[in-house]
Design an enzyme around this catalytic site. Structure first.
Site, short mmCIF file in Angstrom:
data_model
loop_
_atom_site.label_atom_id
_atom_site.label_comp_id
_atom_site.label_asym_id
_atom_site.label_seq_id
_atom_site.Cartn_x
_atom_site.Cartn_y
_atom_site.Cartn_z
N GLU A 16 14.18 -3.00 -1.77
CA GLU A 16 13.56 -3.94 -0.84
C GLU A 16 14.32 -5.25 -0.79
O GLU A 16 14.85 -5.71 -1.81
CB GLU A 16 12.12 -4.18 -1.30
CG GLU A 16 11.28 -5.05 -0.38
CD GLU A 16 9.85 -5.15 -0.88
OE1 GLU A 16 9.35 -6.29 -1.00
OE2 GLU A 16 9.24 -4.10 -1.17
N ARG B 123 -2.11 8.61 4.15
CA ARG B 123 -2.14 7.48 5.07
C ARG B 123 -2.41 7.83 6.52
O ARG B 123 -2.60 6.94 7.34
CB ARG B 123 -0.83 6.69 4.97
CG ARG B 123 -0.58 6.08 3.59
CD ARG B 123 -1.65 5.06 3.23
NE ARG B 123 -2.70 5.63 2.41
CZ ARG B 123 -3.85 5.04 2.16
NH1 ARG B 123 -4.13 3.87 2.67
NH2 ARG B 123 -4.75 5.62 1.41
N GLN C 240 0.84 -1.20 0.00
CA GLN C 240 0.00 0.00 0.00
C GLN C 240 0.88 1.25 0.00
O GLN C 240 0.56 2.25 -0.66
CB GLN C 240 -0.92 -0.01 1.23
CG GLN C 240 -2.27 0.61 0.96
CD GLN C 240 -3.18 0.53 2.15
OE1 GLN C 240 -2.77 0.77 3.28
NE2 GLN C 240 -4.43 0.20 1.91
N ARG D 137 10.00 -19.81 -1.49
CA ARG D 137 9.23 -18.74 -0.84
C ARG D 137 7.75 -18.79 -1.18
O ARG D 137 6.93 -18.16 -0.50
CB ARG D 137 9.81 -17.38 -1.23
CG ARG D 137 9.74 -17.09 -2.72
CD ARG D 137 10.36 -15.76 -3.08
NE ARG D 137 10.47 -15.60 -4.53
CZ ARG D 137 10.77 -14.48 -5.15
NH1 ARG D 137 11.02 -13.39 -4.45
NH2 ARG D 137 10.87 -14.42 -6.47
N HIS E 225 5.80 13.40 -7.52
CA HIS E 225 6.88 14.08 -6.82
C HIS E 225 8.15 13.28 -7.08
O HIS E 225 8.46 12.32 -6.39
CB HIS E 225 6.58 14.17 -5.32
CG HIS E 225 5.19 14.65 -5.05
ND1 HIS E 225 4.37 14.09 -4.12
CD2 HIS E 225 4.44 15.63 -5.65
CE1 HIS E 225 3.20 14.70 -4.10
NE2 HIS E 225 3.22 15.64 -5.03
N ARG F 182 14.59 -14.02 -2.93
CA ARG F 182 15.38 -14.74 -3.93
C ARG F 182 16.78 -14.98 -3.39
O ARG F 182 17.46 -15.92 -3.79
CB ARG F 182 15.48 -13.95 -5.23
CG ARG F 182 14.19 -13.82 -6.02
CD ARG F 182 14.45 -13.17 -7.36
NE ARG F 182 15.31 -14.01 -8.19
CZ ARG F 182 15.97 -13.56 -9.25
NH1 ARG F 182 15.87 -12.29 -9.60
NH2 ARG F 182 16.72 -14.38 -9.96
#
Length: 231
Positions: free
Chosen positions: A95, A195, A78, A167, A88, A99
């Site tokens: 991240e 948020r 999100q 995974r 912007h 893997r």
């Protein structure tokens, strides 16, 4: 720099780097007139308020912040939605990936008093918390589900399956991911305005509050002028 706020059960937001201050915003705006302030004064504060009020936002993009965030995937995705949807520019996102990383997975599991009902008049969001006894059942069921997924994941790894396929056995939405987010001050406040809203998902509201608390001391004037939602 290691300013960190814990969020949810195992998550956190850490402010890792800052470039600029309220004074940077002022000087970015005044360069048009070949002017520069060395110390923030009342005239500078009025300028920041004017820039924010009139939508002259480019000076707020000359200050940047870098965060390390550890959040459940449902929160991270999100958050990412508002990064890619923002105009912007100069945001960056990196991240951790399963893997390559096989560290012990961590999962967000709501406690018995944290499960919320579906809203009555909306297709998204949530309503009030449900009965604690019923909530305890959901917590136990989720823990069992996570435990089964972890067993299957570890079994696949031990039998030689590559991490990028193993995974697939891990329950995804509640699994914590770690990422770095670097953004302009304007982009950060865009995220906060979205948020911190009362109708946003409760979990990401908690992350937005942590971001706000970390940014506020660094840009006390700009953050108040650009953030529309009260914390």
């Amino acid at each position: 720099m290691n300013e960190k706020i814990n969020v949810l059960d195992n998550g956190y937001v850490r402010l890792t780097n800052v470039m600029g201050s309220d004074l940077s915003v002022v000087n970015s705006a005044r360069v048009s007139y070949d002017k520069e302030s060395t110390e923030l004064d009342e005239k500078d504060i009025r300028l920041i308020k004017f820039l924010a009020r009139e939508g002259h936002t480019s000076p707020f993009r000359h200050a940047t912040l870098q965060f390390e965030v550890y959040a459940p995937l449902m929160v991270a995705r999100q958050h990412w939605k508002y990064i890619v949807g923002s105009d912007h520019t100069m945001d960056a996102w990196n991240e951790s990936s399963r893997r390559y990383v096989t560290e012990e997975p961590m999962f967000y599991i709501p406690q018995a008093d944290e499960w919320r009902s579906a809203p009555e008049n909306s297709k998204q969001g949530s309503g009030s918390t449900i009965d604690i006894d019923e909530g305890a059942d959901f917590t136990e069921e989720l823990m069992d589900f996570v435990e089964k997924g972890e067993w299957l994941y570890n079994d696949a790894i031990s039998r030689g399956i590559c991490a990028e396929q193993a995974r697939l056995f891990l329950p995804a939405y509640g699994m914590y991911v770690r990422y770095y987010w670097t953004a302009s001050l304007q982009s950060v406040t865009h995220f906060l305005n979205q948020r911190l809203a009362h109708d946003s998902q409760v979990e990401i509201q908690e992350y937005a509050k942590a971001v706000y608390s970390l940014v506020k001391p660094k840009f006390p004037i700009s953050i108040d002028e650009l953030t529309r939602t009260e914390v």
